[in-house]
Design a protein around this motif. Sequence first.
Motif, mmCIF file in Angstrom:
data_model
loop_
_atom_site.group_PDB
_atom_site.id
_atom_site.type_symbol
_atom_site.label_atom_id
_atom_site.label_comp_id
_atom_site.label_asym_id
_atom_site.label_seq_id
_atom_site.Cartn_x
_atom_site.Cartn_y
_atom_site.Cartn_z
ATOM 1 N N HIS A 59 0.829 -1.215 0.000
ATOM 2 C CA HIS A 59 0.000 0.000 0.000
ATOM 3 C C HIS A 59 0.864 1.267 0.000
ATOM 4 N N ALA A 60 1.944 1.261 0.757
ATOM 5 C CA ALA A 60 2.834 2.422 0.818
ATOM 6 C C ALA A 60 3.559 2.610 -0.524
ATOM 7 N N ARG A 61 4.025 1.523 -1.109
ATOM 8 C CA ARG A 61 4.697 1.603 -2.416
ATOM 9 C C ARG A 61 3.738 2.124 -3.483
ATOM 10 N N TRP A 62 2.511 1.628 -3.425
ATOM 11 C CA TRP A 62 1.496 2.062 -4.388
ATOM 12 C C TRP A 62 1.231 3.556 -4.231
ATOM 13 N N LYS A 63 1.136 4.005 -2.992
ATOM 14 C CA LYS A 63 0.805 5.413 -2.716
ATOM 15 C C LYS A 63 1.839 6.372 -3.321
ATOM 16 N N VAL A 64 3.131 6.043 -3.229
ATOM 17 C CA VAL A 64 4.161 6.959 -3.724
ATOM 18 C C VAL A 64 4.469 6.767 -5.215
ATOM 19 N N THR A 65 3.753 5.851 -5.851
ATOM 20 C CA THR A 65 3.944 5.686 -7.295
ATOM 21 C C THR A 65 2.645 5.960 -8.060
ATOM 22 N N HIS A 66 1.560 6.248 -7.355
ATOM 23 C CA HIS A 66 0.272 6.501 -7.994
ATOM 24 C C HIS A 66 0.172 7.960 -8.434
ATOM 25 N N LYS A 67 -0.252 8.156 -9.675
ATOM 26 C CA LYS A 67 -0.300 9.492 -10.286
ATOM 27 C C LYS A 67 -1.068 10.517 -9.441
ATOM 28 N N ASP A 68 -2.237 10.145 -8.930
ATOM 29 C CA ASP A 68 -3.060 11.102 -8.180
ATOM 30 C C ASP A 68 -2.395 11.566 -6.889
ATOM 31 N N VAL A 70 1.051 11.479 -6.355
ATOM 32 C CA VAL A 70 2.359 12.049 -6.656
ATOM 33 C C VAL A 70 2.269 13.419 -7.351
ATOM 34 N N ALA A 71 1.264 13.618 -8.190
ATOM 35 C CA ALA A 71 1.162 14.838 -9.004
ATOM 36 C C ALA A 71 1.291 16.139 -8.194
ATOM 37 N N PRO A 72 0.580 16.289 -7.072
ATOM 38 C CA PRO A 72 0.714 17.554 -6.321
ATOM 39 C C PRO A 72 2.142 17.803 -5.815
ATOM 40 N N ILE A 73 2.832 16.747 -5.401
ATOM 41 C CA ILE A 73 4.212 16.900 -4.910
ATOM 42 C C ILE A 73 5.120 17.344 -6.054
ATOM 43 N N LEU A 74 4.953 16.710 -7.205
ATOM 44 C CA LEU A 74 5.785 17.043 -8.353
ATOM 45 C C LEU A 74 5.532 18.465 -8.834
ATOM 46 N N GLU A 75 4.276 18.856 -8.910
ATOM 47 C CA GLU A 75 3.932 20.199 -9.383
ATOM 48 C C GLU A 75 4.400 21.273 -8.408
ATOM 49 N N PHE A 76 4.171 21.062 -7.124
ATOM 50 C CA PHE A 76 4.540 22.073 -6.126
ATOM 51 C C PHE A 76 6.055 22.288 -6.076
ATOM 52 N N ASN A 77 6.815 21.197 -6.172
ATOM 53 C CA ASN A 77 8.272 21.283 -6.039
ATOM 54 C C ASN A 77 9.008 21.385 -7.368
ATOM 55 N N ASP A 78 8.279 21.280 -8.470
ATOM 56 C CA ASP A 78 8.868 21.351 -9.808
ATOM 57 C C ASP A 78 9.995 20.326 -9.959
ATOM 58 N N VAL A 79 9.669 19.083 -9.627
ATOM 59 C CA VAL A 79 10.618 17.966 -9.740
ATOM 60 C C VAL A 79 9.964 16.854 -10.549
ATOM 61 N N CYS A 80 10.738 15.861 -10.892
ATOM 62 C CA CYS A 80 10.172 14.662 -11.518
ATOM 63 C C CYS A 80 10.642 13.446 -10.728
ATOM 64 N N VAL A 81 9.866 12.379 -10.833
ATOM 65 C CA VAL A 81 10.203 11.157 -10.104
ATOM 66 C C VAL A 81 10.138 9.987 -11.074
ATOM 67 N N THR A 82 11.082 9.083 -10.913
ATOM 68 C CA THR A 82 11.140 7.880 -11.732
ATOM 69 C C THR A 82 11.233 6.682 -10.799
ATOM 70 N N THR A 83 10.380 5.676 -11.052
ATOM 71 C CA THR A 83 10.456 4.437 -10.286
ATOM 72 C C THR A 83 11.479 3.546 -10.973
ATOM 73 N N LYS A 84 12.454 3.081 -10.208
ATOM 74 C CA LYS A 84 13.534 2.270 -10.776
ATOM 75 C C LYS A 84 13.745 1.013 -9.941
ATOM 76 N N GLY A 85 14.479 0.088 -10.498
ATOM 77 C CA GLY A 85 14.797 -1.142 -9.794
ATOM 78 C C GLY A 85 13.701 -2.173 -9.968
ATOM 79 N N VAL A 86 13.844 -3.266 -9.242
ATOM 80 C CA VAL A 86 12.872 -4.361 -9.294
ATOM 81 C C VAL A 86 12.450 -4.711 -7.876
ATOM 82 N N PHE A 87 11.202 -5.186 -7.741
ATOM 83 C CA PHE A 87 10.753 -5.597 -6.418
ATOM 84 C C PHE A 87 11.465 -6.895 -6.038
ATOM 85 N N VAL A 88 11.996 -6.919 -4.831
ATOM 86 C CA VAL A 88 12.704 -8.096 -4.314
ATOM 87 C C VAL A 88 11.992 -8.533 -3.044
ATOM 88 N N LYS A 89 11.542 -9.781 -3.011
ATOM 89 C CA LYS A 89 10.846 -10.307 -1.833
ATOM 90 C C LYS A 89 11.771 -10.296 -0.619
#
Length: 134
Positions: A59-68, A70-89
Motif C-alpha cells: 500500500h505504501a509503495r502504491w501510494k508513492v507511485t500513484h499518479k493522483d 504524486v502529481a501535487p508533490i511534483l507540481e509544487f516542487n517542480d521535480v520529476c520522479v522515476t520508479t527504478k529497480g525491481v521488487f525483491v521479496k
Amino acid sequence: LGLAPTPVAIPMVGGGQMVVPGGLNAAAMLKAQEAMKLAQESTDGHGSEEIEINDYPLHARWKVTHKDTVAPILEFNDVCVTTKGVFVKPGLQPPPGERKLYLLVEGEDKMKVKNAVHQFKKLLQEATLEDDAN
C-alpha cells in the motif's frame, strides 16, 4: 552635507561580484560573502536523491507511485520522479545487475528536491502506519 560611502565590490566564489555598501568592516563583508555563497549553493544546480521503497508495504509503495498522489508533490516542487529497480521479496537479493525498488527524485533546485523527498518519505510513513493499523 555628508557623502554616502562608496559601494564595495566583493569577488564571489565561482565568479561574479557582490556589491555591498561602503563603510562595512572586513568581518561584515566576509559574513555577507559567506551568506551569499550558502544561498547560491542551496539553490544552484541540478539535484537528485533516491528513496528505497522496496521494503515498505504494498500500500505504501502504491501510494508513492500513484499518479493522483504524486502529481501535487511534483507540481509544487517542480521535480520529476522515476520508479527504478525491481521488487525483491524479503530475505532475497536482487538479481545480478539490478537494484531493489526505489524512487529517483530529480529537479533543477536542490532544495526543492529535498522538500519533495521529505514529502515522499512522509507519505511512505503514513501509509505504513495505515497498513499496520489494518
